[in-house]
Write a protein that holds these residues in place. Structure first.
Motif, mmCIF file in Angstrom:
data_model
loop_
_atom_site.group_PDB
_atom_site.id
_atom_site.type_symbol
_atom_site.label_atom_id
_atom_site.label_comp_id
_atom_site.label_asym_id
_atom_site.label_seq_id
_atom_site.Cartn_x
_atom_site.Cartn_y
_atom_site.Cartn_z
ATOM 1 N N ARG A 1 3.993 5.698 -5.689
ATOM 2 C CA ARG A 1 3.858 5.640 -7.061
ATOM 3 C C ARG A 1 2.821 6.724 -7.731
ATOM 4 N N GLU A 2 1.491 6.652 -7.082
ATOM 5 C CA GLU A 2 0.544 7.425 -7.594
ATOM 6 C C GLU A 2 0.805 8.940 -7.348
ATOM 7 N N VAL A 3 1.490 9.100 -6.289
ATOM 8 C CA VAL A 3 1.898 10.699 -6.193
ATOM 9 C C VAL A 3 2.686 10.989 -7.486
ATOM 10 N N LEU B 1 3.019 5.330 9.264
ATOM 11 C CA LEU B 1 1.944 6.135 8.888
ATOM 12 C C LEU B 1 2.147 7.431 8.632
ATOM 13 N N PRO B 2 2.986 8.370 8.872
ATOM 14 C CA PRO B 2 3.060 9.726 8.609
ATOM 15 C C PRO B 2 3.363 9.836 6.979
ATOM 16 N N GLY B 3 4.517 8.917 6.742
ATOM 17 C CA GLY B 3 4.771 9.141 5.214
ATOM 18 C C GLY B 3 3.716 8.643 4.349
ATOM 19 N N LEU B 4 2.829 7.642 4.684
ATOM 20 C CA LEU B 4 1.741 7.063 3.859
ATOM 21 C C LEU B 4 0.832 8.100 4.023
ATOM 22 N N LEU B 5 0.281 8.628 5.217
ATOM 23 C CA LEU B 5 -0.827 9.755 4.878
ATOM 24 C C LEU B 5 -0.230 11.024 4.156
ATOM 25 N N GLY B 6 0.892 11.235 4.212
ATOM 26 C CA GLY B 6 1.419 12.670 3.393
ATOM 27 C C GLY B 6 1.261 11.933 2.098
ATOM 28 N N ASP B 7 1.530 11.025 1.713
ATOM 29 C CA ASP B 7 1.467 10.876 0.318
ATOM 30 C C ASP B 7 -0.392 10.709 0.080
ATOM 31 N N CYS B 8 -0.967 10.262 0.764
ATOM 32 C CA CYS B 8 -2.461 10.327 0.590
ATOM 33 C C CYS B 8 -2.870 11.641 0.387
ATOM 34 N N ALA C 1 1.052 -1.297 0.008
ATOM 35 C CA ALA C 1 0.133 0.103 -0.013
ATOM 36 C C ALA C 1 0.934 1.353 0.094
ATOM 37 N N ALA C 2 1.955 1.157 0.761
ATOM 38 C CA ALA C 2 2.639 2.493 0.715
ATOM 39 C C ALA C 2 3.540 2.701 -0.442
ATOM 40 N N LYS C 3 3.977 1.633 -0.943
ATOM 41 C CA LYS C 3 4.638 1.972 -2.314
ATOM 42 C C LYS C 3 3.858 2.246 -3.441
ATOM 43 N N PHE C 4 2.506 1.543 -3.373
ATOM 44 C CA PHE C 4 1.477 2.160 -4.435
ATOM 45 C C PHE C 4 1.204 3.571 -4.281
ATOM 46 N N ALA C 5 0.946 3.944 -3.102
ATOM 47 C CA ALA C 5 0.371 5.292 -2.817
ATOM 48 C C ALA C 5 1.659 6.268 -3.520
ATOM 49 N N ALA D 1 -5.585 12.873 14.748
ATOM 50 C CA ALA D 1 -6.086 14.180 14.247
ATOM 51 C C ALA D 1 -5.030 15.213 14.235
ATOM 52 N N GLY D 2 -3.973 15.077 15.059
ATOM 53 C CA GLY D 2 -3.017 16.348 15.220
ATOM 54 C C GLY D 2 -2.018 16.046 13.740
ATOM 55 N N LEU D 3 -1.695 14.859 13.506
ATOM 56 C CA LEU D 3 -0.970 14.306 12.225
ATOM 57 C C LEU D 3 -1.828 14.766 11.144
ATOM 58 N N MET D 4 -2.925 14.428 11.039
ATOM 59 C CA MET D 4 -3.680 14.795 9.790
ATOM 60 C C MET D 4 -3.919 16.197 9.553
ATOM 61 N N GLY D 5 -4.102 17.102 10.826
ATOM 62 C CA GLY D 5 -4.309 18.416 10.704
ATOM 63 C C GLY D 5 -3.078 19.054 10.254
ATOM 64 N N GLU D 6 -1.819 18.729 10.515
ATOM 65 C CA GLU D 6 -0.641 19.519 9.980
ATOM 66 C C GLU D 6 -0.452 19.035 8.485
ATOM 67 N N LEU D 7 -0.968 17.707 8.097
ATOM 68 C CA LEU D 7 -0.644 17.469 6.671
ATOM 69 C C LEU D 7 -1.931 18.060 5.647
ATOM 70 N N PHE D 8 -3.087 18.215 6.201
ATOM 71 C CA PHE D 8 -4.287 18.829 5.759
ATOM 72 C C PHE D 8 -4.554 20.323 5.716
ATOM 73 N N ALA D 9 -3.517 21.054 6.440
ATOM 74 C CA ALA D 9 -3.782 22.318 6.718
ATOM 75 C C ALA D 9 -4.272 23.161 5.550
#
Length: 296
Positions: A187-189, A220-227, A181-185, A253-261
Motif C-alpha cells: 500500500r505504501e508503494v 520475501l522476494p515480493g516484500l523486498l521488491g516493495d521495500c 507487513a507485506a500488505k502495508f508495504a 545478498a543475491g536477491l538484494m543485489g538484483e532488486l537494488f541494482a
C-alpha cells in the motif's frame, strides 16, 4: 550502481549492563537479563560449555516436534509480569514469553547501533520498521526522526507502546500500526511513499491480523521488491535479518543485489553473532543478514 561485497561479515553483539551471554554449549545457552538468568535452546552451540554449573532462574524446554512449542520451567521466583531493562536510553520490559523469547532480541543491538550511525546528524529521517515486535529498534530509530512501526500482533504493538512510555519516549514521532507487513508495504508503494531507512525482521512463518499466511521463501522476494520501491538514491539503508532457515546470507545478498541494482551504495551480508561474556568469549551465531547502505 550498487556494489556487492564478496566477503561475508560477522556483526557481533557484545554484552552490556542489562544483558549478556554467560555461557553456551551442547545445544543450549545461558543468558543474563538484568538480575535473572535463563537457559534457552540453541542448536548452533555445538561445543562444550565452559562452566560446570549453570545456576539459572528458569529454562525453556522445547517441544518434542519440529514445529516449536515447549514451556518454561522455573527454579527460582521470576516476575511473571516482567521486569525493566535498558539499552542506552531505551527502557523496555523483559518477560518470559511462551515463544521462548524474553520480549526483545539482544543480538540486534549492533544493528541498532549501525542504523544510528547511518542516520548520524539527522533528526528528520523517516524510517520504517516492519515486523517491529516490541519496539526497541523503533525507539532507537526515533531519535533521528519519525518512525512507522508495523507488526501483525496486537499484543506486540501494545507492548511496544508500553515500552515507549517506560522509556519516557511516548512523545517521540512514532506511528504504531497493527497490520500485515507485506500488505502495508504494498500500500505504501501505491501511495508513492519513501523512507530514509527500512529495517525488516520477517519470521519463517506467520499469520497477519486478518489470517493472512506468511512463508519466508515465498513472500520475501515480493516484500523486498516493495521495500526497494520505498527507497531512492537519497535513502540511507535497508537491513534484513532472517532466523531459523536453511539459507545462506549469499542468497539474501543475491536477491538484494538484483532488486537494488540501480541504486548507489553497497550491499553486505553475513552473520549476526553474540559474544560470550569474558575476555576470550566465543561467538554464538544467531541469524543471517543482508544490508544495503548509502552514506550519501
Amino acid at each position: 550502481m550498487v556494489e556487492i561485497a564478496t566477503q561475508p561479515l560477522i556483526l557481533t553483539g557484545e554484552g552490556w549492563a542489562d544483558y549478556g551471554l554467560v555461557d553456551s554449549g551442547q545445544g543450549r545457552k545461558l543468558e543474563r537479563y538484568g538480575d535473572y538468568r535463563f537457559i534457552r535452546p540453541e542448536p548452533q552451540a555445538m561445543w562444550t560449555p565452559r562452566l560446570a554449573n549453570w545456576d539459572a532462574h528458569g529454562e525453556f524446554v522445547p517441544g518434542s516436534d519440529e514445529d516449536g512449542g515447549g514451556r518454561w520451567q522455573f527454579e527460582k521466583s521470576v516476575p511473571r509480569e516482567g521486569w525493566p531493562l535498558a539499552w542506552n536510553e531505551v527502557s523496555f520490559t523483559a518477560q518470559c514469553t511462551p515463544f521462548r523469547h524474553l520480549g526483545f532480541f539482544p543480538d540486534m543491538a549492533p544493528v541498532w547501533d549501525w542504523m544510528r550511525t547511518m542516520l548520524a546528524g539527522r533528526d528528520d529521517a523517516s524510517t520504517l520498521n516492519l515486523f517491529g515486535y516490541t519496539g526497541v529498534g523503533t525507539l532507537a530509530l526515533s531519535a533521528h526522526g519519525p518512525v512507522t512501526h508495523v507488526d501483525a500482533s496486537k499484543k506486540s504493538v501494545a507492548q511496544a507502546r508500553e515500552n515507549a512510555a517506560l522509556a519516557g519516549l511516548e512523545d517521540r514521532p512514532v506511528r504504531w500500526l497493527v497490520d500485515d507487513a507485506a500488505k502495508f508495504a504494498a500500500r505504501e508503494v501505491r501511495r508513492e511513499k519513501r523512507y530514509d531507512g527500512i529495517i525488516l525482521d520477517p519470521p519463517k512463518f506467520g499469520r497477519g491480523p486478518g489470517g493472512e499466511t506468511w512463508r519466508l521463501e515465498e513472500g520475501l522476494p515480493g516484500l523486498l521488491g516493495d521495500c526497494r520501491k520505498l527507497l531512492d538514491p537519497d535513502s540511507r539503508f535497508l537491513f534484513l535479518t532472517v532466523y531459523a532457515v536453511r539459507m545462506s546470507s549469499l542468497a539474501l545478498a543475491g536477491l538484494m543485489g538484483e532488486l537494488f541494482a540501480d541504486l548507489p551504495g553497497t550491499i553486505e551480508h553475513g552473520d549476526l553473532a553474540v559474544r560470550e561474556d569474558g575476555q576470550d568469549g566465543r561467538l554464538l551465531p544467531t541469524a543471517i543478514f543482508a544490508r544495503w547502505s548509502n552514506p550519501g
